[in-house]
Design a protein around this motif. Structure first.
Motif, PDB file in Angstrom:
ATOM      1  N   ILE A   1       8.518  42.434 -25.145  1.00 53.19           N
ATOM      2  CA  ILE A   1       8.219  41.389 -26.128  1.00 53.19           C
ATOM      3  C   ILE A   1       9.434  40.479 -26.319  1.00 53.19           C
ATOM      4  N   VAL A   2      10.624  41.060 -26.397  1.00 54.95           N
ATOM      5  CA  VAL A   2      11.843  40.267 -26.587  1.00 54.95           C
ATOM      6  C   VAL A   2      12.092  39.369 -25.374  1.00 54.95           C
ATOM      7  N   ILE A   3      11.939  39.886 -24.188  1.00 51.47           N
ATOM      8  CA  ILE A   3      12.149  39.087 -22.969  1.00 51.47           C
ATOM      9  C   ILE A   3      11.090  37.988 -22.870  1.00 51.47           C
ATOM     10  N   PHE A   4       9.857  38.327 -23.172  1.00 53.58           N
ATOM     11  CA  PHE A   4       8.769  37.331 -23.121  1.00 53.58           C
ATOM     12  C   PHE A   4       9.024  36.200 -24.118  1.00 53.58           C
ATOM     13  N   LEU A   5       9.430  36.538 -25.351  1.00 54.68           N
ATOM     14  CA  LEU A   5       9.719  35.512 -26.355  1.00 54.68           C
ATOM     15  C   LEU A   5      10.937  34.682 -25.966  1.00 54.68           C
ATOM     16  N   ALA A   6      11.934  35.287 -25.345  1.00 53.53           N
ATOM     17  CA  ALA A   6      13.113  34.540 -24.887  1.00 53.53           C
ATOM     18  C   ALA A   6      12.724  33.525 -23.824  1.00 53.53           C
ATOM     19  N   ILE A   7      11.841  33.916 -22.911  1.00 53.37           N
ATOM     20  CA  ILE A   7      11.361  32.993 -21.870  1.00 53.37           C
ATOM     21  C   ILE A   7      10.580  31.846 -22.501  1.00 53.37           C
ATOM     22  N   LEU A   8       9.743  32.151 -23.488  1.00 57.59           N
ATOM     23  CA  LEU A   8       8.997  31.087 -24.170  1.00 57.59           C
ATOM     24  C   LEU A   8       9.933  30.119 -24.900  1.00 57.59           C
ATOM     25  N   ILE A   9      10.981  30.635 -25.534  1.00 54.07           N
ATOM     26  CA  ILE A   9      11.944  29.771 -26.233  1.00 54.07           C
ATOM     27  C   ILE A   9      12.651  28.861 -25.234  1.00 54.07           C
ATOM     28  N   ILE A  10      13.056  29.392 -24.106  1.00 55.13           N
ATOM     29  CA  ILE A  10      13.724  28.581 -23.083  1.00 55.13           C
ATOM     30  C   ILE A  10      12.787  27.504 -22.544  1.00 55.13           C
ATOM     31  N   LEU A  11      11.524  27.856 -22.282  1.00 54.78           N
ATOM     32  CA  LEU A  11      10.554  26.863 -21.798  1.00 54.78           C
ATOM     33  C   LEU A  11      10.320  25.768 -22.835  1.00 54.78           C
ATOM     34  N   CYS A  12      10.207  26.138 -24.092  1.00 52.29           N
ATOM     35  CA  CYS A  12      10.011  25.135 -25.146  1.00 52.29           C
ATOM     36  C   CYS A  12      11.226  24.216 -25.256  1.00 52.29           C
ATOM     37  N   PHE A  13      12.424  24.762 -25.107  1.00 53.29           N
ATOM     38  CA  PHE A  13      13.622  23.936 -25.141  1.00 53.29           C
ATOM     39  C   PHE A  13      13.646  22.953 -23.968  1.00 53.29           C
ATOM     40  N   VAL A  14      13.270  23.417 -22.787  1.00 57.43           N
ATOM     41  CA  VAL A  14      13.223  22.532 -21.611  1.00 57.43           C
ATOM     42  C   VAL A  14      12.206  21.416 -21.832  1.00 57.43           C
ATOM     43  N   PHE A  15      11.036  21.737 -22.350  1.00 55.14           N
ATOM     44  CA  PHE A  15      10.021  20.714 -22.615  1.00 55.14           C
ATOM     45  C   PHE A  15      10.487  19.731 -23.705  1.00 55.14           C
ATOM     46  N   LEU A  16      11.217  20.225 -24.689  1.00 53.51           N
ATOM     47  CA  LEU A  16      11.748  19.360 -25.732  1.00 53.51           C
ATOM     48  C   LEU A  16      12.759  18.367 -25.164  1.00 53.51           C
ATOM     49  N   VAL A  17      13.658  18.842 -24.337  1.00 50.21           N
ATOM     50  CA  VAL A  17      14.652  17.962 -23.710  1.00 50.21           C
ATOM     51  C   VAL A  17      13.957  16.943 -22.814  1.00 50.21           C
ATOM     52  N   TYR A  18      12.965  17.364 -22.065  1.00 54.90           N
ATOM     53  CA  TYR A  18      12.215  16.449 -21.199  1.00 54.90           C
ATOM     54  C   TYR A  18      11.470  15.393 -22.022  1.00 54.90           C
ATOM     55  N   GLY A  19      10.889  15.793 -23.138  1.00 53.25           N
ATOM     56  CA  GLY A  19      10.201  14.838 -24.016  1.00 53.25           C
ATOM     57  C   GLY A  19      11.153  13.823 -24.616  1.00 53.25           C
ATOM     58  N   ILE A  20      12.340  14.266 -25.016  1.00 53.55           N
ATOM     59  CA  ILE A  20      13.342  13.340 -25.541  1.00 53.55           C
ATOM     60  C   ILE A  20      13.779  12.376 -24.451  1.00 53.55           C
ATOM     61  N   TYR A  21      13.930  12.864 -23.230  1.00 47.50           N
ATOM     62  CA  TYR A  21      14.288  11.985 -22.113  1.00 47.50           C
ATOM     63  C   TYR A  21      13.209  10.935 -21.879  1.00 47.50           C
ATOM     64  N   LEU A  22      11.939  11.322 -21.912  1.00 51.51           N
ATOM     65  CA  LEU A  22      10.869  10.356 -21.716  1.00 51.51           C
ATOM     66  C   LEU A  22      10.822   9.326 -22.839  1.00 51.51           C
ATOM     67  N   LYS A  23      11.124   9.744 -24.049  1.00 60.65           N
ATOM     68  CA  LYS A  23      11.060   8.838 -25.192  1.00 60.65           C
ATOM     69  C   LYS A  23      12.203   7.835 -25.186  1.00 60.65           C
ATOM     70  N   PHE A  24      13.407   8.290 -24.928  1.00 66.36           N
ATOM     71  CA  PHE A  24      14.573   7.428 -25.072  1.00 66.36           C
ATOM     72  C   PHE A  24      15.237   7.054 -23.750  1.00 66.36           C
ATOM     73  N   GLY A  25      15.010   7.813 -22.703  1.00 67.58           N
ATOM     74  CA  GLY A  25      15.714   7.574 -21.446  1.00 67.58           C
ATOM     75  C   GLY A  25      15.088   6.527 -20.560  1.00 67.58           C
ATOM     76  N   VAL A  26      13.814   6.251 -20.732  1.00 69.61           N
ATOM     77  CA  VAL A  26      13.133   5.279 -19.890  1.00 69.61           C
ATOM     78  C   VAL A  26      13.531   3.880 -20.335  1.00 69.61           C
ATOM     79  N   ASN A  27      13.744   2.992 -19.383  1.00 73.51           N
ATOM     80  CA  ASN A  27      14.124   1.612 -19.693  1.00 73.51           C
ATOM     81  C   ASN A  27      12.969   0.933 -20.412  1.00 73.51           C
ATOM     82  N   GLN A  28      13.212   0.494 -21.643  1.00 73.69           N
ATOM     83  CA  GLN A  28      12.152  -0.097 -22.436  1.00 73.69           C
ATOM     84  C   GLN A  28      12.104  -1.610 -22.284  1.00 73.69           C
ATOM     85  N   ASN A  29      12.858  -2.169 -21.362  1.00 72.71           N
ATOM     86  CA  ASN A  29      12.833  -3.600 -21.104  1.00 72.71           C
ATOM     87  C   ASN A  29      11.947  -3.939 -19.913  1.00 72.71           C
ATOM     88  N   ASP A  30      11.019  -3.076 -19.575  1.00 73.00           N
ATOM     89  CA  ASP A  30      10.162  -3.278 -18.413  1.00 73.00           C
ATOM     90  C   ASP A  30       8.856  -3.992 -18.746  1.00 73.00           C
TER      91      ASP A  30
END
Length: 95
Positions: A9-38
């Motif tokens: 259970i601890v390992i499974f929850l740790a993997i889920l936390i890491i995946l959620c963090f990766v998706f959060l970073v990717y979402g922030i990149y899509l929101k702010f990292g894309v050139n908005q002058n297009d």
């Protein structure tokens, strides 16, 4: 509960936390990292083909896509209803 189930259970929850963090970073990149002058700015020129002695006296919005333009010269006053979506004059009203 046994020790192996708790470890799983601890390992499974740790993997889920890491995946959620990766998706959060990717979402922030899509929101702010894309050139908005297009965005594409379309410069549209409208012409009513007014003569030298004609002047626009008043402009009013009739609906979302229709404009009433009152034109006057030294003798007459006329009105034009212009459709901005179709880019054409719908009606000409003369005195």
């Amino acid at each position: 509960m046994s020790k192996k189930i708790l470890q799983f259970i601890v390992i499974f929850l740790a993997i889920l936390i890491i995946l959620c963090f990766v998706f959060l970073v990717y979402g922030i990149y899509l929101k702010f990292g894309v050139n908005q002058n297009d965005f594409v700015y379309e410069n549209t020129e409208y012409s009513l083909d007014l003569k030298n002695n004609e002047k626009i006296k008043d402009i009013q919005a009739l609906q979302d896509d229709k404009i009433l333009i009152v034109i006057s010269n030294s003798v007459n006053t006329s009105a034009i209803i212009y459709d901005t979506k179709k880019n054409k004059i719908l009606t000409k009203i003369r005195d």
